[in-house]
Design an enzyme around this catalytic site. Structure first.
Site, short mmCIF file in Angstrom:
data_model
loop_
_atom_site.label_atom_id
_atom_site.label_comp_id
_atom_site.label_asym_id
_atom_site.label_seq_id
_atom_site.Cartn_x
_atom_site.Cartn_y
_atom_site.Cartn_z
N ARG A 124 0.86 -1.16 0.08
CA ARG A 124 -0.40 -0.49 0.26
C ARG A 124 0.82 1.96 0.14
O ARG A 124 0.36 2.72 0.04
CB ARG A 124 -0.79 -0.59 1.35
CG ARG A 124 -2.04 -1.28 1.19
CD ARG A 124 -3.30 -0.67 2.10
NE ARG A 124 -4.38 -1.80 1.89
CZ ARG A 124 -3.86 -3.51 2.78
NH1 ARG A 124 -3.15 -3.16 3.49
NH2 ARG A 124 -4.69 -4.05 2.79
N LYS A 146 2.33 11.02 -11.91
CA LYS A 146 0.92 10.14 -12.48
C LYS A 146 1.76 8.74 -12.75
O LYS A 146 3.01 9.23 -13.26
CB LYS A 146 1.39 10.55 -13.50
CG LYS A 146 -0.12 11.56 -13.54
CD LYS A 146 -0.26 11.97 -15.01
CE LYS A 146 -1.63 12.88 -15.42
NZ LYS A 146 -1.92 13.47 -16.39
N GLU A 188 7.83 17.62 -25.03
CA GLU A 188 6.86 18.01 -24.56
C GLU A 188 7.50 19.24 -24.01
O GLU A 188 6.78 19.57 -23.84
CB GLU A 188 7.26 16.61 -23.22
CG GLU A 188 6.39 15.30 -23.49
CD GLU A 188 4.83 14.90 -23.07
OE1 GLU A 188 4.44 16.55 -22.64
OE2 GLU A 188 4.40 14.73 -22.95
N LYS A 230 5.59 23.56 -14.77
CA LYS A 230 4.58 21.74 -14.51
C LYS A 230 4.05 21.64 -12.69
O LYS A 230 3.44 21.54 -12.53
CB LYS A 230 5.11 20.40 -14.31
CG LYS A 230 4.37 19.69 -14.12
CD LYS A 230 4.64 17.67 -15.38
CE LYS A 230 3.94 16.53 -15.14
NZ LYS A 230 4.31 15.11 -16.35
N GLU A 240 -5.49 16.47 -10.93
CA GLU A 240 -6.48 16.36 -12.31
C GLU A 240 -7.81 16.53 -12.47
O GLU A 240 -8.77 15.56 -13.33
CB GLU A 240 -6.06 15.66 -13.16
CG GLU A 240 -6.30 16.08 -14.80
CD GLU A 240 -5.01 14.38 -15.72
OE1 GLU A 240 -5.69 14.49 -16.37
OE2 GLU A 240 -4.45 14.85 -15.75
N ARG A 244 -4.62 20.27 -14.43
CA ARG A 244 -3.66 19.75 -14.84
C ARG A 244 -3.85 19.52 -16.13
O ARG A 244 -3.48 19.04 -16.60
CB ARG A 244 -3.40 18.87 -13.47
CG ARG A 244 -2.32 18.00 -13.71
CD ARG A 244 -1.83 17.14 -12.51
NE ARG A 244 -0.83 16.50 -12.83
CZ ARG A 244 -0.04 15.38 -12.13
NH1 ARG A 244 -0.57 15.34 -10.86
NH2 ARG A 244 0.88 14.55 -12.71
N ASN A 248 -1.80 18.15 -20.68
CA ASN A 248 -2.13 17.14 -21.82
C ASN A 248 -2.68 18.25 -23.18
O ASN A 248 -3.33 16.76 -24.03
CB ASN A 248 -3.42 15.79 -21.48
CG ASN A 248 -3.05 15.59 -19.98
OD1 ASN A 248 -2.35 14.28 -20.39
ND2 ASN A 248 -3.87 15.57 -19.43
N HIS A 251 -2.69 15.33 -26.36
CA HIS A 251 -2.34 13.78 -25.78
C HIS A 251 -3.39 12.78 -26.07
O HIS A 251 -3.55 11.87 -26.75
CB HIS A 251 -2.21 13.70 -24.53
CG HIS A 251 -0.51 14.25 -23.91
ND1 HIS A 251 0.23 15.18 -23.90
CD2 HIS A 251 0.39 13.95 -22.59
CE1 HIS A 251 0.96 15.53 -23.52
NE2 HIS A 251 1.10 14.47 -23.09
N HIS A 255 -2.48 10.03 -27.82
CA HIS A 255 -3.00 8.48 -26.98
C HIS A 255 -2.86 7.65 -28.20
O HIS A 255 -3.31 6.37 -28.23
CB HIS A 255 -3.27 8.91 -25.61
CG HIS A 255 -2.75 9.02 -24.71
ND1 HIS A 255 -3.16 9.31 -23.39
CD2 HIS A 255 -1.37 9.42 -24.62
CE1 HIS A 255 -2.09 10.15 -22.81
NE2 HIS A 255 -0.97 10.62 -23.31
N HIS A 268 6.26 8.08 -27.75
CA HIS A 268 5.19 8.69 -26.62
C HIS A 268 5.18 10.47 -27.47
O HIS A 268 4.01 11.19 -27.94
CB HIS A 268 5.22 8.87 -25.34
CG HIS A 268 4.88 9.66 -25.42
ND1 HIS A 268 2.82 9.54 -24.99
CD2 HIS A 268 4.61 10.43 -24.04
CE1 HIS A 268 2.48 10.40 -24.36
NE2 HIS A 268 3.18 11.27 -23.61
#
Length: 364
Positions: A124, A146, A188, A230, A240, A244, A248, A251, A255, A268
């Site tokens: 955990r 993330k 990026e 960032k 997010e 936030r 993206n 993206h 994606h 990517h």
């Protein structure tokens, strides 16, 4: 040699950590001091990065931890999956490592995401440190907490928000980065200009040749400014819920390209670059930005040696993939669009507009 820069991320509940940026950090003892104490550390890396940097990191960590293990995974986006995640967990469980064990992610975004996810779920939650060795990871994926793996139905759809203890961005590791990976990382960097800092976009345009030639001082500034932007966004919206999402930009389509072609076919950053060109065009089509902005961004993307023309997957396939995107809501596809140079927002776009966009760019 550029000086060592420190960018601090300030999160709710007084949580904070440092991003250290500079040359020679991998071999500097100070990089590895004042981290959580433990009997063991585990370096997670891949079979490309391990021969380059694993021994050096192990040597530094042995001065801090009695035991330093190494888990080497196969390289590539196509291996960002359950099998690789399980290999990390198998080692942790098989060696009966306790909940104070510190994980170190040595590699690019794939390694960083998987190591962070393993740290989030093992017992955990155990501490982890990001040691990004690609430009893309240094300016983006290693910062902000993330973590995820890919699923055949969607990229980064299985993961957790889980912050590292520290980020060590040694610019010298970029010396061994293939040109294609460097260019992918620049996507990026470019992203931060349109969404948050118009002046930074101008700086990138003026310094692109120096970035491509790996000028350390110029790369150092690009990494620092990207991390500053960032850090500011993540500090305001860690999970997010709103702001936030602007990180993206490019993206949603990016994606879809990665998933549609098969993970690893395009890097990517390559997919994001192409996604930014189309998102810029969408920003124009819905009346937010002039056509000159679309031309300007496309020109910069092409100068960086990145793709500006999407693959022909068919509009139905693109729409299907984008509906799985995390920004989709109640079936509506939402895009990060540029509202003014240096400001972005999330906008729902009708399917008909997206279909026409894809057709006009030869992707339908």
């Amino acid at each position: 040699m550029p000086a060592i820069d420190t960018v601090r991320i300030q999160l709710p509940d007084n949580r904070t950590y440092q991003i250290r940026i500079g040359s020679g950090l991998l071999d500097e003892a100070a990089s590895w001091q004042a981290l959580p104490r433990a009997a063991a550390a585990v370096i997670v890396t891949n079979d490309t990065v391990a021969p380059l940097y694993a021994e050096r990191l192990q040597a530094q960590l042995r001065a801090v931890y009695a035991r330093v293990d190494l888990v080497v995974l196969p390289d590539g986006e196509q291996h960002k999956d359950w099998a690789s995640l399980n290999r990390i967990c198998d080692h942790l469980l098989g060696e009966a490592l306790d909940r104070k064990t510190v994980l170190f992610a040595l590699g690019g975004g794939v390694i960083g995401d998987m190591t962070g996810f393993a740290a989030a779920i093992y017992m955990r939650g155990v501490p982890f440190v990001q040691v990004p060795t690609t430009l893309l990871a240094q300016v983006d994926s290693s910062v902000g907490g993330k973590t995820a793996i890919n699923h055949p139905l969607g990229k980064n759809m299985l993961g957790a928000f889980y912050q590292p203890e520290r980020v060590i961005a040694d610019l010298d590791t970029l010396d061994t980065l293939p040109d294609r990976e460097l260019r992918a990382g620049l996507a990026e960097v470019i992203k931060y200009g349109p969404i948050a800092d118009a002046g930074f976009l101008c700086w990138i345009e003026d310094n692109l040749d120096a970035l491509l030639s790996r000028d350390k001082a110029v790369l150092g500034y690009a990494v620092r400014r990207s991390c500053e932007i960032k850090a500011d966004v993540v500090g305001q919206d860690e999970r997010e819920q709103g702001l936030r999402a602007i990180l993206n930009f490019g993206h949603t389509l990016g994606h879809a390209i990665e998933s549609g072609l098969g993970y690893g076919a395009w890097l990517h950053g390559e997919a994001v670059a192409c996604g930014m060109v189309l998102a810029a065009d969408l920003s124009h089509r819905v009346g937010l930005m002039p056509v000159e902005f679309v031309t300007r961004l496309r020109t910069l993307i092409e100068r960086a040696g990145l793709p500006a023309v999407p693959p022909r997957l068919g509009s139905d396939r693109y729409l299907q993939l984008m509906r799985v995107d995390k920004k989709a809501e109640a079936g509506a596809i939402r895009f990060v669009l540029i509202e003014a140079l240096g400001r972005a927002g999330l906008h729902a776009v009708p399917d008909a507009v997206i279909t026409q966009l894809l057709a006009d760019h030869g992707a339908a």
